[in-house]
Design a protein around this motif. Structure first.
Motif, PDB file in Angstrom:
ATOM      1  N   ILE A 101       0.831  -1.206   0.000  1.00 16.18           N
ATOM      2  CA  ILE A 101       0.000   0.000   0.000  1.00 16.18           C
ATOM      3  C   ILE A 101       0.868   1.259   0.000  1.00 16.18           C
ATOM      4  CG2 ILE A 101      -1.764   1.273   1.296  1.00 16.18           C
ATOM      5  CD1 ILE A 101      -2.725  -1.402   2.419  1.00 16.18           C
ATOM      6  N   LEU A 228      -7.971   2.145  -4.414  1.00 17.00           N
ATOM      7  CA  LEU A 228      -8.789   1.029  -3.926  1.00 17.00           C
ATOM      8  C   LEU A 228      -9.805   1.544  -2.907  1.00 17.00           C
ATOM      9  CD1 LEU A 228      -9.237  -2.094  -3.618  1.00 17.00           C
ATOM     10  CD2 LEU A 228      -7.527  -2.001  -1.797  1.00 17.00           C
ATOM     11  N   LYS A 240      -5.123  -4.718   2.791  1.00 13.39           N
ATOM     12  CA  LYS A 240      -3.786  -5.241   2.519  1.00 13.39           C
ATOM     13  C   LYS A 240      -3.859  -6.438   1.566  1.00 13.39           C
ATOM     14  CE  LYS A 240      -0.683  -4.629   6.199  1.00 13.39           C
ATOM     15  NZ  LYS A 240      -0.202  -5.119   7.500  1.00 13.39           N
ATOM     16  N   CYS A 242      -6.161  -7.112  -0.591  1.00 15.76           N
ATOM     17  CA  CYS A 242      -6.529  -6.614  -1.933  1.00 15.76           C
ATOM     18  C   CYS A 242      -5.320  -5.985  -2.613  1.00 15.76           C
ATOM     19  CB  CYS A 242      -7.629  -5.566  -1.834  1.00 15.76           C
ATOM     20  SG  CYS A 242      -9.216  -6.217  -1.367  1.00 15.76           S
ATOM     21  N   ALA A 243      -4.593  -5.164  -1.841  1.00 15.22           N
ATOM     22  CA  ALA A 243      -3.440  -4.464  -2.412  1.00 15.22           C
ATOM     23  C   ALA A 243      -2.384  -5.464  -2.883  1.00 15.22           C
ATOM     24  CB  ALA A 243      -2.853  -3.506  -1.388  1.00 15.22           C
ATOM     25  N   ARG A 247      -1.048  -5.729  -6.642  1.00 10.57           N
ATOM     26  CA  ARG A 247       0.387  -5.568  -6.960  1.00 10.57           C
ATOM     27  C   ARG A 247       0.921  -6.820  -7.664  1.00 10.57           C
ATOM     28  NH1 ARG A 247       3.609  -1.620  -6.984  1.00 10.57           N
ATOM     29  NH2 ARG A 247       4.994  -2.011  -5.246  1.00 10.57           N
ATOM     30  N   SER A 253       1.017   1.026  -8.248  1.00  9.36           N
ATOM     31  CA  SER A 253       0.842   1.455  -6.861  1.00  9.36           C
ATOM     32  C   SER A 253      -0.622   1.263  -6.472  1.00  9.36           C
ATOM     33  CB  SER A 253       1.240   2.929  -6.684  1.00  9.36           C
ATOM     34  OG  SER A 253       0.282   3.769  -7.293  1.00  9.36           O
ATOM     35  N   VAL A 254      -0.835   1.144  -5.170  1.00  5.37           N
ATOM     36  CA  VAL A 254      -2.200   1.023  -4.662  1.00  5.37           C
ATOM     37  C   VAL A 254      -2.364   2.009  -3.506  1.00  5.37           C
ATOM     38  CG1 VAL A 254      -3.916  -0.477  -3.586  1.00  5.37           C
ATOM     39  CG2 VAL A 254      -2.306  -1.438  -5.255  1.00  5.37           C
ATOM     40  N   THR A 255      -3.313   2.938  -3.650  1.00  2.00           N
ATOM     41  CA  THR A 255      -3.662   3.825  -2.547  1.00  2.00           C
ATOM     42  C   THR A 255      -5.033   3.406  -2.043  1.00  2.00           C
ATOM     43  OG1 THR A 255      -2.451   5.643  -3.572  1.00  2.00           O
ATOM     44  CG2 THR A 255      -4.036   6.225  -1.845  1.00  2.00           C
ATOM     45  N   VAL A 256      -5.126   3.183  -0.748  1.00  2.00           N
ATOM     46  CA  VAL A 256      -6.402   2.778  -0.160  1.00  2.00           C
ATOM     47  C   VAL A 256      -7.202   4.031   0.170  1.00  2.00           C
ATOM     48  CG1 VAL A 256      -7.479   1.626   1.819  1.00  2.00           C
ATOM     49  CG2 VAL A 256      -5.442   0.635   0.743  1.00  2.00           C
TER      50      VAL A 256
END
Ligand SMILES: [Zn+2]
Ligand SMILES: [Zn+2]
Length: 267
Positions: A101, A228, A240, A242-243, A247, A253-256
């Motif tokens: 994340i 996300l 987490k 999901c991220a 990935r 990149s993944v921003t929650v």
């Protein structure tokens, strides 16, 4: 019959209700998002939040700070246990990040009117409650200058979706994507199996439960900066999981981004 008269008659039979507290009030008192004056006031203004975990930074709601003045992380995420605890790696961290994340953004702390909106959306099928939640979240994402070219939501299991008739995080994602003008994919992320509701689990079981429960489609997410979306973030275990799936499927990149951040002792 003209439209005005029809509306007046309908209002008499079915008085319009506030989307948060469900109180019947005259239409003139509801704002554009369907909130009564009491709930509107109760929402309060935005507050500064930790970029790594979205907990509120500082003792109370503050005026919006400029980017340069904003504090980057809460004491928890900057502290000695940050390695195990933190959900994301704050941008100024010197070590290269191996966390899935990139950052966490929340519109509100879970409690009060925001909580009423989430409950209305999740448990009382008042889908209009998604709009005020999503608009505030979109605003928080803008303020945090989050990189994102794909909006994805934390999906319910097929079973839960059938039971509820809709996916509340999906509704939030739709409004956020529209507001920000960012592409959205409904099928980028899939829940492999039905997991027990998190509310019935112990803290450690909560953290374990969602591992491996999600799978992402590389054709949709590879090379993308994903935002996300979920309704509430508690332990962060689901986000987490999901991220990690995103990935693994090649997301850059993944921003929650959540409507509400559950914080102990607040809200
Ligand atoms: Zn209300
Ligand atoms: Zn933090």
């Amino acid at each position: 019959m003209d439209g005005g008269l029809l509306t007046a008659l309908l209002d008499l039979c079915f008085p319009p209700r506030c989307v948060a507290c469900a109180l019947g009030v005259e239409r003139v008192y509801l704002d554009a998002l369907g909130l009564c004056p009491g709930c509107r006031r109760g929402l309060g203004g935005p507050v500064e939040r930790c970029l790594a975990c979205a907990r509120q930074v500082g003792p109370e709601p503050v005026r919006r700070l400029g980017r340069a003045e904003a504090r980057q992380t809460c004491e928890r995420c900057a502290g000695p246990h940050a390695e195990e605890d933190a959900l994301a790696t704050p941008r100024h961290a010197s070590a290269p990040s191996r966390r899935a994340i990139r950052g966490v953004v929340a519109a509100w702390t879970y409690g009060g009117v925001p909580r009423d909106l989430v409950v209305a959306l999740k448990f009382h099928a008042r889908t209009a409650a998604a709009r005020p939640l999503a608009l505030a979240l979109a605003e928080a994402l803008r303020h945090a200058e989050v990189p994102g070219d794909l909006v994805v939501h934390v999906p319910l299991s097929a079973l839960r979706r059938r039971q509820r008739g809709y996916d509340q995080a999906g509704l939030l994602a739709r409004h956020v994507a529209r507001t920000l003008g960012v592409e959205r994919s409904r099928r980028a992320l899939r829940r492999r199996r039905h997991t027990a509701p998190q509310s019935g689990l112990s803290r450690s079981a909560r953290r374990r439960a969602p591992r491996g429960a999600f799978v992402a489609r590389p054709s949709r997410v590879a090379g993308r900066c994903v935002i996300l979306i979920d309704d509430v973030l508690t332990s962060g275990a689901t986000a987490k999981a999901c991220a990690l799936a995103l990935r693994r499927a090649g997301a850059l990149s993944v921003t929650v981004a959540v409507a509400c951040r559950a914080e102990r002792g607040r809200g």
